[in-house]
Enzyme design. Structure first.
Site, PDB file in Angstrom:
ATOM      1  N   TYR A 143       1.796 -30.463 -16.702  1.00 54.27           N
ATOM      2  CA  TYR A 143       3.203 -30.072 -16.655  1.00 54.27           C
ATOM      3  C   TYR A 143       3.341 -28.895 -15.705  1.00 54.27           C
ATOM      4  O   TYR A 143       2.548 -27.949 -15.768  1.00 54.27           O
ATOM      5  CB  TYR A 143       3.688 -29.674 -18.054  1.00 54.27           C
ATOM      6  N   ASP A 238      -1.730 -24.487 -10.442  1.00 59.79           N
ATOM      7  CA  ASP A 238      -0.687 -24.018 -11.347  1.00 59.79           C
ATOM      8  C   ASP A 238      -1.379 -23.236 -12.461  1.00 59.79           C
ATOM      9  O   ASP A 238      -1.934 -23.820 -13.390  1.00 59.79           O
ATOM     10  CB  ASP A 238       0.108 -25.206 -11.901  1.00 59.79           C
ATOM     11  N   LYS A 266       4.444 -16.899 -17.442  1.00 65.09           N
ATOM     12  CA  LYS A 266       3.996 -16.509 -18.791  1.00 65.09           C
ATOM     13  C   LYS A 266       3.401 -15.093 -18.882  1.00 65.09           C
ATOM     14  O   LYS A 266       4.150 -14.141 -18.948  1.00 65.09           O
ATOM     15  CB  LYS A 266       3.064 -17.596 -19.337  1.00 65.09           C
TER      16      LYS A 266
HETATM   17  C1  LIG Z   1       4.972 -23.163 -18.870  1.00 69.56           C
HETATM   18  C2  LIG Z   1       4.461 -23.808 -17.655  1.00 69.56           C
HETATM   19  C3  LIG Z   1       5.264 -24.015 -16.520  1.00 69.56           C
HETATM   20  C4  LIG Z   1       6.730 -23.729 -16.517  1.00 69.56           C
HETATM   21  O1  LIG Z   1       7.032 -22.392 -16.696  1.00 69.56           O
HETATM   22  P1  LIG Z   1       8.521 -22.007 -17.203  1.00 69.56           P
HETATM   23  O2  LIG Z   1       8.501 -20.518 -17.203  1.00 69.56           O
HETATM   24  O3  LIG Z   1       8.665 -22.621 -18.554  1.00 69.56           O
HETATM   25  O4  LIG Z   1       9.474 -22.575 -16.226  1.00 69.56           O
HETATM   26  C5  LIG Z   1       4.678 -24.514 -15.387  1.00 69.56           C
HETATM   27  N1  LIG Z   1       3.372 -24.823 -15.353  1.00 69.56           N
HETATM   28  C6  LIG Z   1       2.573 -24.651 -16.416  1.00 69.56           C
HETATM   29  C7  LIG Z   1       1.123 -24.982 -16.316  1.00 69.56           C
HETATM   30  C8  LIG Z   1       3.089 -24.165 -17.616  1.00 69.56           C
HETATM   31  O5  LIG Z   1       2.302 -24.042 -18.673  1.00 69.56           O
END
Ligand SMILES: *Cc1c(COP(=O)(O)O)cnc(C)c1O
Length: 426
Positions: A143, A238, A266
């Protein structure tokens, strides 16, 4: 436990907010539950609207790595609060946070945004703009936020481009995204052999946390690095979840692989809304205002968020708590394995620093399909039984778990007692 107030608040919320929540997983639909509305948090504990207290293993999906309401972070926010909340203009604390992140990652420049979604979205645009190519490879079960181009799962075969996962994403856009199997080198190899010259970027969670916790295989990640080099594609890690969560230098430090671009979120916001992305100067300098690729944000680099993030990262660098966190996570998981095994329930687990996962399976899943095969019904029952005991795990087998430095031995011990008594009731 009584959840009367949470239930009433959920009914009220549904009148005003779609589904009553501002992010879908919070609705607890996966486990047929009623979402819990929270009121306060301290250390490893969350307290809900009914006054119930939970030991928290979500930690706001990562940022609460030093526990909730950490005094150092609260102080940093309060100090900035006195000076104003937003100027829409540059501040020294943005540079400060960028330099702190750079001290742990091999990257030249960073730009601040407001969420992980913005970070990955901007990485994709930068990669496409820089390479003048359109295609993106992602991996099924990874994701990357709700970016149009990235809301794509698998097509039916290796050479088939994805169909959109969500209405509202034009098929004409989704067709540029291929979703391949995680940890599967030969799928990527085949795809690159036929389409490599038009691939702008490969984006991957090097340690996946959005199909449960599944670390990438080292050979797989090394292959992504080398194939991107060969075809001139941009490798995007990511690390929105894994950055400053699995190690100070994220998954890229653990694997010793340097991507071209990294997306953050995060943890780096210390609990306030933040994202960032960064990489080599040659790429980052192509962004406006120095270059032609547009990217902007009214509240980007928000002073409160920068202050919170800066305080947290500084503290993490001082403490380097990652091996301690991993030991604690393993202590919890090994204890759970023992409890589950006594009941003949298969249980496998893993942890990197302060991020962990477990599955009701005989062996650790390696990709999304493996996770699909794990027992959902049993997960649901166990989840709800633990919740009733005051343990707040992530409400889906497709989510990872998070532990903080405030989850001391006695908290782990208490958790195991509660898991055991929860299991007795199912
Ligand atoms: C949480 C997350 C996102 C999205 O971040 P948001 O602040 O919710 O937009 C993207 N990539 C990864 C791996 C994530 O865990």
């Amino acid at each position: 436990m009584k959840f009367d107030k949470s239930k009433a608040l959920f009914l009220e919320a549904q009148k005003h907010i779609p589904g009553g929540v501002n992010s879908p997983v919070r609705a607890f639909k996966n486990i047929d539950g009623n979402p819990i509305f929270f009121q306060s948090a301290n250390g490893p504990y969350l307290t809900d609207a009914d006054g119930n207290k939970f030991i928290d293993y979500i930690g706001s999906w990562g940022p609460m790595i030093l526990g909730h309401s950490n005094p150092i972070i609260l102080e940093a926010i309060k100090a900035q609060l006195e000076l104003g909340t937003s100027y829409g203009a540059p501040t020294a604390i943005e540079t400060d946070l960028a330099a702190l992140i750079k001290s742990q990652y091999k990257l030249d420049k960073l730009r601040m945004v407001n969420s992980g979604t913005e970070a990955t979205m901007s990485c994709i645009r930068l990669a496409r703009g820089a390479t003048k190519k359109d295609k993106i490879i992602k991996f099924t079960g990874c994701y990357h936020g709700h970016v149009d181009s990235l809301l794509v799962k698998a097509g039916s075969g290796v050479s088939t481009f994805g169909l959109p996962d969500s209405p509202g994403v034009p098929a004409s856009l989704a067709k540029h995204t291929a979703s391949l199997e995680y940890n599967n080198i030969s799928e990527v190899q085949d795809f690159m052999q036929s389409h490599g010259d038009s691939v702008a970027a490969i984006i991957v969670e090097p340690i996946a946390g959005n199909m449960g916790y599944i670390p990438g295989n080292e050979e797989f990640l090394l292959f992504l690095r080398s194939t991107c080099n060969q075809y001139g594609s941009v490798l995007i890690f990511d690390e929105v979840m894994s950055g400053f969560r699995v190690a100070l230098g994220g998954a890229q430090q653990l694997y010793g692989i340097t991507p071209d671009l990294t997306a953050f979120g995060k943890v780096i916001g210390g609990g306030l809304p933040v994202g960032a992305f960064g990489g080599k100067a040659s790429l980052m300098n192509m962004l406006a205002p120095d270059g032609p690729i547009y990217q902007a944000g009214t509240l980007s680099g928000n002073p409160l968020a920068m202050a919170a993030g800066g305080a947290l990262i500084r503290e993490l660098i001082a403490q380097d708590p990652f091996s301690l966190l991993q030991t604690r996570a393993n202590q919890l998981l090994a204890g759970m394995a023992e409890i589950f095994n006594l009941k003949d329930i298969p249980f496998v687990y893993g942890a990197s620093g302060g991020m962990f996962g477990f599955f009701l399976a005989e062996k650790m899943p390696n990709n999304f399909n493996d996770v699909l095969e794990t027992n959902s019904d049993l997960f649901k029952r166990i989840y709800l039984a633990c919740l009733e005991e005051g343990i707040y795990f992530a409400p889906s087998k497709f989510e990872a778990g998070f532990i903080s430095t405030t989850h001391e031995d006695e908290i782990i011990f208490k958790t195991l007692e509660k898991v055991e008594s929860g299991l007795r009731r199912i």
